[in-house]
Design a protein around this motif. Sequence first.
Motif, mmCIF file in Angstrom:
data_model
loop_
_atom_site.group_PDB
_atom_site.id
_atom_site.type_symbol
_atom_site.label_atom_id
_atom_site.label_comp_id
_atom_site.label_asym_id
_atom_site.label_seq_id
_atom_site.Cartn_x
_atom_site.Cartn_y
_atom_site.Cartn_z
ATOM 1 N N PHE A 1 41.959 -10.416 -8.841
ATOM 2 C CA PHE A 1 42.587 -11.417 -7.942
ATOM 3 C C PHE A 1 44.071 -11.800 -8.013
ATOM 4 O O PHE A 1 44.400 -12.790 -8.204
ATOM 5 C CB PHE A 1 41.696 -12.855 -7.906
ATOM 6 C CG PHE A 1 40.283 -12.588 -8.188
ATOM 7 C CD1 PHE A 1 39.358 -12.306 -7.252
ATOM 8 C CD2 PHE A 1 39.586 -12.810 -9.466
ATOM 9 C CE1 PHE A 1 38.074 -12.128 -7.435
ATOM 10 C CE2 PHE A 1 38.525 -12.774 -9.688
ATOM 11 C CZ PHE A 1 37.509 -12.366 -8.595
ATOM 12 N N TYR B 1 45.503 -14.917 -6.013
ATOM 13 C CA TYR B 1 45.111 -16.132 -6.032
ATOM 14 C C TYR B 1 45.377 -17.110 -7.459
ATOM 15 O O TYR B 1 44.907 -18.063 -7.513
ATOM 16 C CB TYR B 1 43.596 -16.240 -6.246
ATOM 17 C CG TYR B 1 42.932 -15.351 -4.871
ATOM 18 C CD1 TYR B 1 43.488 -15.439 -3.683
ATOM 19 C CD2 TYR B 1 41.640 -14.603 -4.988
ATOM 20 C CE1 TYR B 1 42.907 -14.794 -2.517
ATOM 21 C CE2 TYR B 1 41.100 -14.070 -3.836
ATOM 22 C CZ TYR B 1 41.767 -14.134 -2.713
ATOM 23 O OH TYR B 1 41.231 -13.543 -1.399
ATOM 24 N N LEU C 1 36.988 -12.569 -2.142
ATOM 25 C CA LEU C 1 37.003 -14.214 -2.040
ATOM 26 C C LEU C 1 35.621 -14.856 -2.461
ATOM 27 O O LEU C 1 35.543 -15.531 -3.301
ATOM 28 C CB LEU C 1 37.204 -14.590 -0.593
ATOM 29 C CG LEU C 1 37.484 -16.136 -0.592
ATOM 30 C CD1 LEU C 1 38.355 -16.727 -1.286
ATOM 31 C CD2 LEU C 1 37.605 -16.632 1.161
ATOM 32 N N TYR D 1 35.295 -14.745 -6.273
ATOM 33 C CA TYR D 1 36.376 -15.615 -6.812
ATOM 34 C C TYR D 1 35.723 -17.069 -6.799
ATOM 35 O O TYR D 1 35.800 -18.111 -7.680
ATOM 36 C CB TYR D 1 37.634 -15.604 -6.196
ATOM 37 C CG TYR D 1 38.719 -16.476 -6.710
ATOM 38 C CD1 TYR D 1 39.116 -16.209 -8.121
ATOM 39 C CD2 TYR D 1 39.468 -17.420 -5.978
ATOM 40 C CE1 TYR D 1 40.125 -16.690 -8.504
ATOM 41 C CE2 TYR D 1 40.558 -18.060 -6.572
ATOM 42 C CZ TYR D 1 40.958 -17.708 -7.938
ATOM 43 O OH TYR D 1 41.919 -18.356 -8.335
#
Length: 417
Positions: free
Chosen positions: A50, A53, A114, A117
């Motif tokens: 990620f 993020y 996403l 995550y």
Amino acid sequence: MSVADSTRSSSPTRLKGKYSGMVVCWILGLGSLVSWNSMLTIGDYYYELFPKYHPSRVLTLIYQPFALATIAILAYNEAKIDTRRRNLTGYTIFFSGAFALLVLDLATSGKGGLGNYVGICAIVGACGVADGLVKGGMVGDLSFMCPEFVQSFLAGLAASGALTSALRLITKAAFERTNNGLRKGVMLFLAISTWLEFLCVVLYAFIFPKLPIVKYYRTKAAAEGSKTVAADLAAAGIQKEAADTVKIFERLSNKQLFFQNIDYVLDLFLVFVTTFSIVPGFLFENTGSHNLGSWYALVLIAMFNMCDFLGRCVPLVGQLKLKSRKGLMIATLSRFLFIPCFYFTAKYGEQGWMIMLVSFLGLTYGYLTVCVLTVAPQGYKGPEQNALGNLLVLCLQAGICSGIALDWLWLIGKGKF
């Protein structure tokens, strides 16, 4: 056996099991943070999955508010809460969280995205709740026992960071040259963390309450009016006698305890604000590129954790333990000098200077934390020590949340938002 009879009969043998208790407290401290340190230490893996993020900052920002809210609610109601159920629930959530991270990665085959995550963030939030349950519960419970128990527990907290860092470096080195090696190292790492959390559940449920010294201090606390130890006494085979046979002491309110110890409260708050405004986000995102490459952030985190552990062991030597309230405040305020030092070292310094600075940050962080938490509860009755322990952990948690919020300020002007 009644509480009063148990207290009288246990007095001559109250030191039996002290060293066993210290070992168990150390392991319980280890388990109180091993899940969170595992998430922190595999930051390099999450940055690969990620990259946009800000994992180290976002996961910290999720974890700590959950921990703060939980400990705030429990600190307000601590006199009525079953400490045994509270701590066992916390350790069980830690175990489930570490296992869930492992299962999630296996189920998604280590893919980013996403949805994955968000799942990790949900697990992190649950572990934050567990942190609020365990940390305040354990510190409050151990505060009316011998100071060595509190110190062992706090040393275990630091050891969790040192152990996870060492394991992470070993697993990274072992699998670095293999196919998909980074992920394989993380899987092994999470499996070990899950096992450690399970060990803590067993130790707290079946071993710790039956130690003679633990039974002595809990029966003493019950005789002083504590209602939080009833389940622990029952687990140890001691029946609490009727309330009219328990000594009644006029207990200070939480507000009175807070203001009597306002300097200790500020010490803990400021120590954690300073530390968490730098760790972990700054170390992962603001230290630049150096010869160590992908190892650099891991080495910095490892040095911080190992020096934190060392700092928490230093007060074991009585002559080196700082007990002066004025001295603790001066030492705490002087740590704000770390902020400009880290800024200029990251901008102009070599990696050796940064490693030395991080080491000193960890050393002072661990040392001052132990000094405050072992000195502050002395001189109070059992129920008051429990309440004060919870209040100190609440302020400590507030410092962590404030620090991680301030950590985002390092990104100003970096174009990384």
